[in-house]
Structures are given as structure tokens and as C-alpha cells.
Enzyme design. Structure first.
Site, PDB file in Angstrom:
ATOM      1  N   HIS A 141      -1.104  -3.969 -10.293  1.00 28.31           N
ATOM      2  CA  HIS A 141      -1.755  -3.676  -9.351  1.00 28.31           C
ATOM      3  C   HIS A 141      -1.473  -2.853  -8.692  1.00 28.31           C
ATOM      4  CE1 HIS A 141      -1.492  -8.095  -7.671  1.00 28.31           C
ATOM      5  NE2 HIS A 141      -2.860  -7.476  -7.824  1.00 28.31           N
ATOM      6  N   LYS A 145       1.209  -1.089  -3.832  1.00 24.47           N
ATOM      7  CA  LYS A 145       1.493  -2.679  -3.224  1.00 24.47           C
ATOM      8  C   LYS A 145       2.628  -2.996  -2.847  1.00 24.47           C
ATOM      9  CE  LYS A 145       0.143  -7.309  -4.576  1.00 24.47           C
ATOM     10  NZ  LYS A 145      -0.567  -7.777  -3.351  1.00 24.47           N
TER      11      LYS A 145
END
Length: 249
Positions: A141, A145
């Protein structure tokens, strides 16, 4: 016409959801909730408790700390809620499950249809491959995040465990050990960098062969589309816990 309250209206996902809804004829956003109360084509409030508009469903893309007020509003107003926020603690997940006895709740770790298909394919792979393959999950990600591993990675691991008779454990920190890999573990690895939207690989490693199931999200729009589809699906539903599986079936 499904009337939606959008929590996180002025956030990144909120903006994408607005765009998705604007292109549809079966739903509309009638109110938003965000600390940034900049108004678009609908009123935006800084707290969900201030929303007076009559809606059919709530879509939430905010933060786990706001869960209490979100569920309280859903129960008191008898409005179904689509929870698309990630990073909930085990205690909060239990809270969501308990509240679903009083109000309709749509809860999934990933709003992508493709990811939910990946989970089903992983379960099928386990039923075919049996105990001869080691299982590892790698998720990637963007560098903003916060939670790791991703809720989606845990959802995939949980789906796999549903097909395995023996108890399995999740291994997040193998580098701190000096021992052979056990047969009853699933390795889960998190990578953070750049602007990666979301990628998940499930690796089945056997004797002289490797099978990898993969999903790559190229934009946040796939999650917005899934959330809006869930909102339309949830309108008028009775109390209970719903997921992408209910919508697909």
C-alpha cells in the site's frame, strides 16, 4: 432513489464517491459529514449527530475513532450503514457485530468485487491443494496507510483458515526468529511505499512449484463503486450483518 449520508465527504475517498454517485441515476448524496464543512451540492456537518436530513443509508469512509457516534446514529435513526473504514481493533469489530442485531450493517475489509473474488479463489485453492503447500500473503500500500497488515490481508487469511481444519496462526515477524517455518502458520507481510493503491498476493509454495493469486487496484474508484453499490443494496434491509458475499450472491 437511494438517499445517502456520506461520512468523510471531503476526504479523498469522499470526493471519489461524489463523482461515482453523480454519474448514477439510482442514488444521491443528501448530506455529508466532515471536519471540513466546505459544502458542495449538499450540506456538510462536522458531526453526524447534527444531520437532520432523512436518508436511506450511510456510507462511512472516516476514521475508527468515530465508530461510536456512527453506530449510535444508525441505531437511533434506524438507518442502514455501510462501513468502509479500515483499521478497526478486535474490540471494535466485536462492537460492530453486536450492533448489527439492532441495525443493518454492511461491513467488509475491502469494497472491491475483485478482492472478494480473490478470497473465494483462495478458498478453492486450499480445498484442492490441501496441506502440501505453505501459504504466504504479501500486501502493498501507499506510504500514508497507517494500519499494517491491511484489513484485506487479514480478511484473505481468515477466508483461507475457513477451509483448513487444523488451527492456523498468523506470522507477522519471522525475522526475529531463528527456526524453521511450521506447517500451521500463514505468513503475512506488509509493504508501504509511494502511491500504491493496493496490491495483494497469496502465495502457495509447494514442492518444486509455486502458485500465486494476485489482485492489483489501480485507482480508488473501485472501492467507491463497491461502497455505492453496497449502499443501494442496503436500503430497506432489516437488522443484521451483511457483506460483499450477500451482495454478490
Amino acid at each position: 432513489m437511494t438517499k445517502i449520508i456520506l461520512c468523510g465527504a471531503n476526504g479523498k475517498m469522499g470526493k471519489v464517491i461524489q463523482s461515482v454517485v453523480a454519474a448514477r441515476k439510482d442514488c444521491e448524496i443528501i448530506a455529508g459529514v466532515d471536519l471540513n464543512t466546505e459544502s458542495a451540492s449538499f450540506p456538510v456537518y462536522d458531526e453526524i449527530g447534527k444531520v437532520q436530513e432523512k436518508a436511506d443509508v450511510i456510507i462511512d469512509f472516516t476514521n475508527p475513532v468515530l465508530l461510536d457516534s456512527l453506530l449510535e446514529y444508525s441505531v437511533n435513526r434506524k438507518i442502514p450503514v455501510v462501513i468502509a473504514t479500515t483499521g478497526y481493533s478486535d474490540e471494535q469489530k466485536k462492537q460492530i457485530e453486536n450492533v448489527s442485531a439492532k441495525t443493518p450493517v454492511f461491513f467488509t475489509y475491502n469494497m472491491s468485487m475483485g478482492i472478494n473474488l480473490l478470497a473465494n479463489l483462495a478458498k478453492k485453492a486450499v480445498s484442492v491443494l490441501g496441506d502440501d503447500f505453505d501459504i504466504e500473503i504479501v500486501e502493498r500500500h501507499h506510504n500514508q496507510k497507517i494500519d499494517a497488515p491491511s484489513g484485506t490481508a487479514l480478511m484473505l487469511a481468515d477466508a483461507i483458515c475457513d477451509e483448513i481444519e487444523k488451527p492456523m496462526k498468523y506470522e507477522y515477524d519471522r525475522h526475529s526468529k531463528r527456526e524453521r517455518r511450521s506447517k500451521n502458520e500463514i505468513g503475512i507481510h506488509a509493504i508501504r511505499g509511494g502511491t500504491i493503491v493496493g496490491e495483494h498476493d497469496i502465495i502457495f509454495a509447494g514442492r518444486d512449484e509455486i502458485i500465486t493469486l494476485s489482485h492489483s487496484a489501480r485507482s480508488k474508484e473501485i472501492f467507491a463503486v463497491g461502497a455505492v453499490n453496497a449502499a443501494v443494496f442496503m436500503a430497506g434491509k432489516s437488522a443484521g450483518m451483511y457483506s460483499m458475499k450477500d451482495m454478490i450472491d
